[in-house]
Structures are given as structure tokens and as C-alpha cells.
Design an enzyme around this catalytic site. Structure first.
Site, short mmCIF file in Angstrom:
data_model
loop_
_atom_site.label_atom_id
_atom_site.label_comp_id
_atom_site.label_asym_id
_atom_site.label_seq_id
_atom_site.Cartn_x
_atom_site.Cartn_y
_atom_site.Cartn_z
N ASP A 83 0.83 -1.21 0.00
CA ASP A 83 0.00 0.00 0.00
C ASP A 83 0.86 1.25 0.00
OD1 ASP A 83 -2.15 -1.70 0.35
OD2 ASP A 83 -2.13 -1.48 2.53
N1 URA Z 1 -1.13 -6.02 3.92
C1 URA Z 1 -1.64 -4.77 3.88
O1 URA Z 1 -2.68 -4.50 4.48
N2 URA Z 1 -0.98 -3.84 3.18
C2 URA Z 1 0.17 -4.07 2.53
O2 URA Z 1 0.73 -3.16 1.91
C3 URA Z 1 0.69 -5.38 2.58
C4 URA Z 1 0.02 -6.34 3.29
#
Ligand code: URA
Length: 238
Positions: A83
Site C-alpha cells: 500500500d
Molecule cells: N497487507 C496490507 O494491508 N498492506 C500491505 O501493503 C501489505 C500487506
């Protein structure tokens, strides 16, 4: 070869030394036969800082993760995604076959996240995270969940999963009532961020490149020699 008229670019014979062509886009022939240029294959381990998208472009104009890799002329792409606000271990490569092998659902790479959460950490919360929580796309598989440290209402958890669903760790935490303040991917298979600071990166070694696509989760766990795929808790923090 050039001055004797044996080389052509896009069908036009080129006889001037120093003429330029782009091997990615132009058709270059020698004696009428196309020549191919083998591009070096690049494998990078980056400690992604928060505030970067892991797509190749962003309609909102946010910084993209490949902007960070300045000294490598090859066109790299991220393996999987993190993310915008997630930090930590991200692989980048220009080797599509290798990336596809890693991303294939049958190839379960263990990913360990360190998550700073706000909320009540108790045995039930940890049990739910470890044994599976119901998300809108189904139950999560068992996870290895450990409390790294807990100070007041803030805790750092280690959550190791082998699935890779969209925003999985954030959604797992939300599902058990925990507010995620920070999320870092600490480990991917046998690889760790180690001493890389956010924004720093290194090339993978040939052994690392091979072992990632040949190691099963069981082998990865054996390599680490601890942390079974069930949660464990430090008694003093519960
Ligand atoms: N899980 C998440 O919620 N976000 C990420 O970026 C990776 C794993």
C-alpha cells in the site's frame, strides 16, 4: 559491418558510424537477419518508504516506487504490491518470468509484517488473528502472530502470512478491532530488510534469486529455525 552496408535499422541501411538506434523499439538487422540484444536481468530489494505507490504510474500523480531507483537504466517493475503507506521489503525486477513464478498463488512465499496497532491486545485477539478472521473475501489462512512489544494501548505485532490479498494485514487487524498506525514488511521468504534504511536498496545475490522461486514455505520456516505457523506470545506483555 556498418561501413560495408550490412546493418539496417527499421529497413534502412545505416553506414554512418555512431548512428543511434534503440534496441527496445527499433528493428536492427545484420545481413537482413534481426539481431536481439540481451538485456541484463536485474533483481532489487528495496526498503520502500511510506508515501509511494507500487504501480508503474499513478493517475493522482503520487510518487511511484521506481522513482527511487535512479542509477539503474533498466525498466523495473515491483513484484506484488505494498500500500501507499506501507513501508518495507519490496522486490523489483525486469524479469517477468521470475516475477510471475513468485506471484503465482501456488507459490506461497511467507511474508512477515511488523504492525503498530492501537487497541486491546488480548489472548482472544491474537487467537483470532492466528487462526483466521473472516474478511469480505473469505476466511484468512492461519498466521504466525507474535507480540514484539506493547506499551500502553500501542503494540507492535509480528504477523507472518503466506497469502497476499489486497490490504490483507490492515483488514485482518481492523476485523479484530485494532487500528493500524504503521505497517512494515519485514521479511519476504528468506529475505529481510536488515540494515537497509527506507529508500535504500541492494541487488539480490544469485543464490537469493534462485532460492526464492525454489523454496516452499516449509523450507523457509526451517531456514529460520523458529516461529511455527501458529501464534506465540510473550507472557510478560499479556
Ligand atoms: N497487507 C496490507 O494491508 N498492506 C500491505 O501493503 C501489505 C500487506
Amino acid at each position: 559491418m556498418i561501413t560495408s552496408g550490412r546493418v539496417a535499422v527499421n529497413g534502412t541501411t545505416v553506414t554512418t558510424l555512431g548512428s543511434k538506434a534503440d534496441p527496445e523499439h527499433d528493428t536492427i538487422t545484420l545481413d537482413g537477419k534481426p539481431i536481439t540484444v540481451e538485456r541484463p536481468r536485474i533483481y532489487i530489494l528495496l526498503n520502500k518508504p511510506a508515501g509511494y505507490v507500487t504501480t508503474m504510474s499513478d493517475p493522482e500523480g503520487r510518487p511511484i516506487v521506481t522513482d527511487i531507483i535512479k542509477d539503474i537504466p533498466e525498466r523495473l517493475f515491483p513484484v506484488g504490491r505494498l500500500d501507499f503507506n506501507t513501508e518495507g521489503l519490496l522486490l523489483l525486477t525486469n524479469d517477468g518470468d521470475w516475477a510471475n513464478k513468485l506471484a503465482h498463488p501456488s507459490h506461497e512465499v511467507i511474508k512477515e509484517y511488523h504492525v503498530k496497532v492501537r487497541g486491546d491486545i488480548n489472548t482472544q485477539t491474537l487467537d483470532k488473528l492466528a487462526h483466521g478472521v473472516k474478511l469480505d473475501d473469505g476466511w484468512t489462512a492461519p498466521a504466525a502472530v507474535t507480540v514484539i512489544r506493547a506499551v500502553g494501548k500501542n503494540s507492535w505485532l509480528s504477523i507472518a502470512i503466506h497469502e497476499g490479498r489486497y490490504r490483507q494485514v490492515r483488514r485482518m487487524c481492523e476485523a479484530v478491532g485494532l487500528l493500524v498506525a504503521r505497517l512494515t514488511r519485514f521479511r519476504y521468504g528468506n529475505l529481510q530488510i536488515d540494515s537497509l534504511k527506507p529508500g535504500e536498496y541492494r541487488h539480490l545475490t544469485p543464490a537469493e534469486i534462485t532460492s526464492l522461486v525454489t523454496n516452499t514455505p516449509q523450507k523457509q520456516e526451517k531456514g529460520r529455525g523458529h516461529q511455527k505457523f501458529l501464534h506465540s506470545r510473550k507472557k510478560n506483555v499479556i
